[in-house]
Scaffold this active site. Structure first.
Site, PDB file in Angstrom:
ATOM      1  N   HIS A  61       1.543   4.672   6.864  1.00 50.70           N
ATOM      2  CA  HIS A  61       1.477   5.167   5.480  1.00 50.70           C
ATOM      3  C   HIS A  61       1.939   6.618   5.409  1.00 50.70           C
ATOM      4  O   HIS A  61       1.829   7.367   6.373  1.00 50.70           O
ATOM      5  CB  HIS A  61       0.046   5.043   4.951  1.00 50.70           C
ATOM      6  CG  HIS A  61      -0.416   3.623   4.870  1.00 50.70           C
ATOM      7  ND1 HIS A  61      -1.139   3.033   5.882  1.00 50.70           N
ATOM      8  CD2 HIS A  61      -0.221   2.687   3.927  1.00 50.70           C
ATOM      9  CE1 HIS A  61      -1.385   1.770   5.538  1.00 50.70           C
ATOM     10  NE2 HIS A  61      -0.834   1.539   4.361  1.00 50.70           N
ATOM     11  N   ASP A 117      -0.974   7.626   9.958  1.00 56.09           N
ATOM     12  CA  ASP A 117      -1.358   6.463  10.770  1.00 56.09           C
ATOM     13  C   ASP A 117      -0.122   5.715  11.280  1.00 56.09           C
ATOM     14  O   ASP A 117      -0.196   4.564  11.674  1.00 56.09           O
ATOM     15  CB  ASP A 117      -2.257   5.512   9.978  1.00 56.09           C
ATOM     16  CG  ASP A 117      -1.562   4.985   8.723  1.00 56.09           C
ATOM     17  OD1 ASP A 117      -0.419   5.427   8.428  1.00 56.09           O
ATOM     18  OD2 ASP A 117      -2.152   4.120   8.039  1.00 56.09           O
ATOM     19  N   GLY A 142      -1.967  -4.125   1.104  1.00 58.08           N
ATOM     20  CA  GLY A 142      -2.211  -5.360   1.856  1.00 58.08           C
ATOM     21  C   GLY A 142      -1.323  -6.523   1.446  1.00 58.08           C
ATOM     22  O   GLY A 142      -1.383  -7.587   2.061  1.00 58.08           O
ATOM     23  N   ASN A 199       3.757  -5.711   5.763  1.00 59.10           N
ATOM     24  CA  ASN A 199       2.534  -6.445   6.124  1.00 59.10           C
ATOM     25  C   ASN A 199       2.832  -7.825   6.698  1.00 59.10           C
ATOM     26  O   ASN A 199       2.032  -8.355   7.468  1.00 59.10           O
ATOM     27  CB  ASN A 199       1.600  -6.567   4.913  1.00 59.10           C
ATOM     28  CG  ASN A 199       1.024  -5.217   4.530  1.00 59.10           C
ATOM     29  OD1 ASN A 199       0.671  -4.432   5.407  1.00 59.10           O
ATOM     30  ND2 ASN A 199       0.964  -4.923   3.237  1.00 59.10           N
ATOM     31  N   SER A 223       0.823  -1.222   0.000  1.00 58.14           N
ATOM     32  CA  SER A 223       0.000   0.000   0.000  1.00 58.14           C
ATOM     33  C   SER A 223       0.851   1.264   0.000  1.00 58.14           C
ATOM     34  O   SER A 223       0.424   2.306  -0.502  1.00 58.14           O
ATOM     35  CB  SER A 223      -0.922   0.002   1.221  1.00 58.14           C
ATOM     36  OG  SER A 223      -0.157  -0.163   2.400  1.00 58.14           O
TER      37      SER A 223
END
Ligand code: SGN
Ligand code: CA
Length: 741
Positions: A719, A716, A595, A625, A566
């Site tokens: 990202h 966040d 993802g 991830n 992502s």
């Protein structure tokens, strides 16, 4: 070899208690031992496709009778806890041939191509002086290796007038019924083999695989009576992973009018049956075969159609009708398999081979016979996890032996080799069952306490998600990576697996214990999901994005390609303006999917994402991830990155790779996920070779002096913001320039 047999005469089974029976047993075993010592045992391995144990008399079937299969059990043993490693056809066969789990034998899903150059038991049996033959279903795409004789069905093969691929590559069509033909060809081979050599014959039926087309002689079986329905036919799928509801293998919604239900012509009731797929077996039949078929099916079909047209059947009754049509056809197919088993056993008797031939009956996986409302297999639930395993070994196994030992199809190869007196290669993961057989199915203290299972074929027919797990004698733990859910079943309290107890407080310690066993078993079997190619094609968003990327790659015009998750995909989000400005006129392409973990990138790069691309530079960043989803061990994730680098080296040998250190994440420098990424980076920086692969860690661009991350850079804490993308581009630019971009 002979040593072991002599031993058998002395080591008396525990169950033999009285002195007289001990004496009888001693004489009995010794007599066989003498004979066996001259000639290593032959092996007759009879293997069918999709035959569930619950449809075998010896396993307590309530719905059919299988006298010939039961004879094997009566004169030998039934293994009640026999499981597959991956409940699907090709993979199960590959596990058997190699003695290894799917991730190591490379055949993860139907449609893969079996690498016949690897070590397999038939090759080693040949070396040990055995004649090896396989007749019937193979389904591994490449041609068999290690067999003196083979004659196989192409792909799934057909029930009626089937074609067989010959050893010279030509196809030969036989008129008749597939199961009978495979039995006949097996008998023929037995008759013309070299009688001076021991043999292993693998007689592998197509039956009772879908579309369950029976032979004429069994059409009338169950004609006048109904087969009892399973208790879980109306399963609501509550209380377990929500993924259960998504699968497409229910009798209710996923049955074809022609193919499954054997109606002719247009789908009469589209609310109840799927259309499109006709009965391909019918179209292969001779006129005579068709006449016999129609005489059986048409009256029943017409009666059903009339009732439906008159509105006389409720939804529930339609389901029952479907179940009856399905199960009767399935069981009729099994009856022919049982007939064939009878013929082969009879041949062994007549040819005086029975005493020195180990006979095994198994099937590639189990099957749902309406349980949970399903047909097919794939899931780790009992019905499809189980494989029948009946074995007769005169002189070793006492009649009517019952075993609860946990055995698996990866054990078959080692067992055959052991029977042959050949060495079992270290690389095989299964264990020989021979000691178990000598001990009348009683597992020793060091026998396994749990089996490992993994299913990889998602985004395919029947829509069953990737999952894996462990099963002990009492519990079953499953893991679904897509939703990152655990399901736990207490098989003693809930044998039908209707409710996962993973969240129940009184199962907390069992859950923890089994999770540990799961992790340890994965390590024991060398399972690293970070390197096992995985599609997320069962997720609509991923599928759509992946198609876009394939289309981009097909055009082949790119100097610079970004590959990642992502954070890379975000160049089309918060990073869009920066991208426009910095890479807009530099022929850059974005191959990021939100993802994704390493395993998904491995899949994509080998399934179209590289298309015709030959970029000058690839910027690769992947792995956060693997950390974020389940804090995967850095060593495992690094291996995933390494695998991606080797794919790039092979496919794009002239491309320079900038391997980015995974970006920092989390609030502080001691954030657990951050630390995991740091550890991965420490490992992957070693992959830089100073020539093609260049490691670049730009973490400093995102970190404050004290090691914290500002939400202005990563809103966040994972990202990037627009400012974050600007910093990434700035940090990357010198390296791009250095590489001539
Ligand atoms: C075919 C069947 C499926 C079945 C797979 C795999 N469809 O695709 O129902 O799950 O084989 O079976 S059919 O329309 O062709 O009958 S396996 O045993 O070979 O793995
Ligand atoms: Ca199968």
């Amino acid at each position: 070899m002979s040593e072991r047999f002599r031993m058998t005469g002395l080591l008396l089974p525990q169950s033999v208690r009285s002195l007289s029976s001990m004496l009888v047993a001693f004489i009995w075993f010794s007599a066989f031992s003498l004979q066996a010592a001259d000639h290593p045992p032959n092996i007759l391995f009879i293997f069918s496709d999709d035959h569930a144990p619950q449809a075998i008399g010896a396993y307590g079937s309530k719905i059919n009778q299988t006298p010939n299969l039961d004879r094997i059990a009566k004169e030998g043993a039934v293994f009640h806890n026999s499981f597959c490693a991956n409940s699907i056809c090709g993979p199960s066969r590959a596990c058997i041939l190699t003695g290894k789990h799917s991730h190591l034998n490379g055949f993860l899903r139907n449609g893969n191509r079996f690498d016949g150059s690897q070590t397999t038991f038939p090759k080693l049996m040949q070396n040990a002086g055995y004649q090896t033959a396989i007749i019937g279903k193979w389904h591994l795409s490449s041609n068999p290796t290690g067999f003196d004789h083979w004659e196989i069905l192409p792909g799934q093969g057909n029930y009626y007038n089937p074609d067989f691929i010959q050893m010279d590559g030509k196809r030969k069509r036989y008129e008749g019924y597939c199961t009978d033909i495979i039995t006949d060809l097996s008998l023929q081979w037995l008759q013309q083999r070299d009688p001076d050599k021991p043999f292993i014959l693998m007689c592998q039926h197509k039956a009772p695989h879908r579309n369950w087309s029976p032979p004429e002689r069994h059409f009338s079986l169950y004609k006048d009576s109904d087969v009892p329905e399973p208790e879980t036919l109306l399963d609501s799928y509550e209380g377990r992973s929500a993924l259960l509801k998504q699968n497409e293998m229910s009798l209710k919604d996923h049955f074809y009018w022609g193919h499954d239900m054997k109606f002719h012509g247009e789908n009469g009731f589209p609310d109840y049956f799927l259309g499109r797929l006709g009965n391909r077996e019918y179209s292969r039949m001779t006129e005579e075969q068709q006449r016999a078929w129609d005489a059986q099916y048409e009256p029943e079909n017409q009666a059903f159609i009339e009732k439906m047209q008159a509105g006389e059947l409720t939804d529930r009754q339609v389901l029952s009708w479907k179940y009856q049509r399905y199960i009767k056809d399935y069981l009729r197919c099994i009856q022919a398999v049982d007939d064939g088993v009878g013929q082969l056993l009879h041949y062994l008797d007549e040819a005086d081979l029975a005493d020195n031939t180990v006979v095994i009956y198994s099937s590639d996986q189990g099957f749902y016979l309406g349980e949970h409302g399903w047909y097919d297999k794939r899931w780790m639930f009992e019905e499809s996890l189980r494989m029948p395993f009946l074995v007769r070994w005169p002189g070793v196994l006492q009649p009517e032996t019952q075993s609860k030992a946990l055995i698996q199809n990866i054990d078959y190869g080692p067992t055959f080799l052991d029977i042959a007196g050949a060495e079992i290669p270290e690389e095989m993961q299964g264990r020989s069952l021979v000691p178990l057989l000598h001990d009348q199915g009683q597992p020793s203290a060091t026998w396994r306490d749990a089996i490992y299972y993994a299913y990889y074929e998602n985004a395919a027919v029947h829509n069953v998600p990737v999952h894996d797990g462990v099963r002990t004698d009492r519990y079953k733990l499953m893991f679904f990576p897509r939703t990152r859910e655990w399901n736990l079943f207490d098989l003693e309290r809930d044998p039908q697996e209707l409710k996962s107890v993973h969240a129940e407080p009184n199962y907390a310690s069992i859950l923890t214990g089994l999770q540990k066993r799961y992790r340890d078993l994965r390590r024991f079997y060398d399972v690293n999901t970070a390197v096992i190619p995985a599609t997320r094609g069962d997720e609509p968003k991923w599928k759509a994005r992946n198609q876009i990327l394939n289309a981009r790659a097909k055009k082949g015009e790119a100097e610079l390609a970004f590959i990642g998750d992502s954070i890379t995909q975000g160049w089309e989000g918060r990073g869009k303006a920066v991208w426009q400005q910095v890479y807009g006129d530099r022929q850059a392409i974005n191959l990021g999917i939100g993802g994704d973990r390493t395993e998904h990138v491995i899949w994509r790069l080998t399934h179209g994402n590289l298309g015709k691309l030959k970029p000058k530079v690839v910027v690769l960043m992947i792995g956060t991830n693997n950390t974020g989803h389940f804090m995967q061990d850095p060593v495992e994730v690094a291996a995933g990155v390494q695998e991606i680098l080797s794919i790039l080296a092979e496919r794009l040998p002239d491309t320079q790779v900038i391997l980015q250190g995974i970006f920092p994440r989390g609030e502080t420098s001691l954030d657990e996920a951050r630390l995991n990424n740091v550890a991965i980076n420490q490992l992957i920086r070693r992959y830089a070779d100073g020539e093609r692969v260049h490691f670049l860690d730009v973490s400093d661009a995102f970190l404050s002096q004290d090691g914290t991350i500002s939400r202005d850079i990563m809103p966040d804490l994972l990202h990037l913001s627009t400012e974050g993308y600007q910093r990434w581009a700035d940090a990357l630019e010198p390296k791009l320039a250095e590489l001539g971009l």
